[in-house]
Design a protein around this motif. Structure first.
Motif, PDB file in Angstrom:
ATOM      1  N   PHE A   1      30.280  79.312  40.292  1.00 42.45           N
ATOM      2  CA  PHE A   1      30.603  77.940  40.776  1.00 42.45           C
ATOM      3  C   PHE A   1      31.358  78.231  41.851  1.00 42.45           C
ATOM      4  N   LEU A   2      32.747  78.814  41.843  1.00 43.78           N
ATOM      5  CA  LEU A   2      33.484  78.687  42.994  1.00 43.78           C
ATOM      6  C   LEU A   2      32.797  79.451  44.351  1.00 43.78           C
ATOM      7  N   GLN A   3      31.911  80.627  44.239  1.00 43.74           N
ATOM      8  CA  GLN A   3      31.056  80.843  45.399  1.00 43.74           C
ATOM      9  C   GLN A   3      30.303  79.862  46.103  1.00 43.74           C
ATOM     10  N   LYS A   4      29.688  79.041  44.980  1.00 42.52           N
ATOM     11  CA  LYS A   4      28.686  77.850  45.690  1.00 42.52           C
ATOM     12  C   LYS A   4      29.846  76.940  46.272  1.00 42.52           C
ATOM     13  N   LEU A   5      30.850  76.664  45.683  1.00 41.43           N
ATOM     14  CA  LEU A   5      31.627  75.635  46.292  1.00 41.43           C
ATOM     15  C   LEU A   5      32.158  75.860  47.678  1.00 41.43           C
ATOM     16  N   TRP A   6      32.589  77.496  47.828  1.00 41.22           N
ATOM     17  CA  TRP A   6      33.083  77.917  49.015  1.00 41.22           C
ATOM     18  C   TRP A   6      32.056  78.141  49.914  1.00 41.22           C
ATOM     19  N   LYS A   7      30.748  77.996  49.644  1.00 39.96           N
ATOM     20  CA  LYS A   7      29.604  78.216  50.505  1.00 39.96           C
ATOM     21  C   LYS A   7      29.508  79.814  50.831  1.00 39.96           C
ATOM     22  N   VAL A   8      29.731  80.526  49.885  1.00 40.57           N
ATOM     23  CA  VAL A   8      29.392  81.988  49.971  1.00 40.57           C
ATOM     24  C   VAL A   8      28.045  82.318  50.011  1.00 40.57           C
ATOM     25  N   GLU A   9      27.431  83.149  51.055  1.00 40.44           N
ATOM     26  CA  GLU A   9      26.049  83.251  50.993  1.00 40.44           C
ATOM     27  C   GLU A   9      25.728  83.924  49.946  1.00 40.44           C
ATOM     28  N   GLN A  10      24.248  83.925  49.645  1.00 39.76           N
ATOM     29  CA  GLN A  10      23.574  84.841  48.468  1.00 39.76           C
ATOM     30  C   GLN A  10      23.577  86.248  49.121  1.00 39.76           C
ATOM     31  N   LEU A  11      23.625  87.141  48.082  1.00 40.31           N
ATOM     32  CA  LEU A  11      23.583  88.463  48.531  1.00 40.31           C
ATOM     33  C   LEU A  11      22.346  88.905  47.738  1.00 40.31           C
ATOM     34  N   ARG A  12      21.583  89.790  48.366  1.00 38.99           N
ATOM     35  CA  ARG A  12      20.162  90.465  47.857  1.00 38.99           C
ATOM     36  C   ARG A  12      20.615  91.190  46.486  1.00 38.99           C
ATOM     37  N   ALA A  13      19.684  91.127  45.440  1.00 36.01           N
ATOM     38  CA  ALA A  13      19.911  91.680  44.191  1.00 36.01           C
ATOM     39  C   ALA A  13      20.080  93.335  44.406  1.00 36.01           C
TER      40      ALA A  13
END
Length: 145
Positions: free
Chosen positions: A25-37
């Motif tokens: 949730f915090l990563q989404k809130l802080w607009k952290v980009e998605q990382l490759r699995a």
């Protein structure tokens, strides 16, 4: 060994699509980009083997932002090289888009065949990762020993 990773279309989806890590949730809130699995486990395995892990990108994202993003995923990068840093330190004729020897990098991981061609021309080692390579982490770990 110092290992560097490209960001866009290698570790972060853009034009190329691949499975990514679920963000908190915090990563989404802080607009952290998605990382490759597989990125987190791969970088942790590299560091556990005593290797330094860098990000080397042609992006103009601020190095602190990139460092912070990986930190929030549990990875402490040893160095971040963005386009501005590259431009400051790489001064060779026919300037390549990436030049790992300028930063003592032993192996660069990228998605671009152009970077692979530059590696051949300028004598630096690359591994090119395709978006459809589901065994990319295994291939990299096998290559570094």
């Amino acid at each position: 060994m110092i290992i560097s990773f490209d960001l866009d279309d290698t570790l972060i989806p853009g034009i190329k699509k691949f499975d990514t890590v679920e963000r908190t949730f915090l990563q989404k809130l802080w607009k952290v980009e998605q990382l490759r699995a597989g990125t987190i486990e791969l970088m942790q395995a590299c560091q556990a083997r005593g290797h330094k892990v860098y990000v080397y990108t042609t992006s103009y994202r601020p190095p602190r932002r990139i460092w912070w993003m990986f930190y929030l995923y549990g990875i402490k990068l040893d160095r971040v090289i963005n386009q501005q840093v590259h431009n400051k330190f790489v001064h060779i004729p026919a300037r390549p888009s990436k030049y790992p020897p300028a930063f003592n990098i032993d192996l660069h991981i990228d998605d671009s065949k152009g970077v692979e061609m530059e590696g051949t021309h300028f004598n630096f080692r690359t591994i090119i990762v395709g978006e459809d390579n589901l065994n990319w982490t295994r291939d990299i770990l096998a290559a570094i020993g």
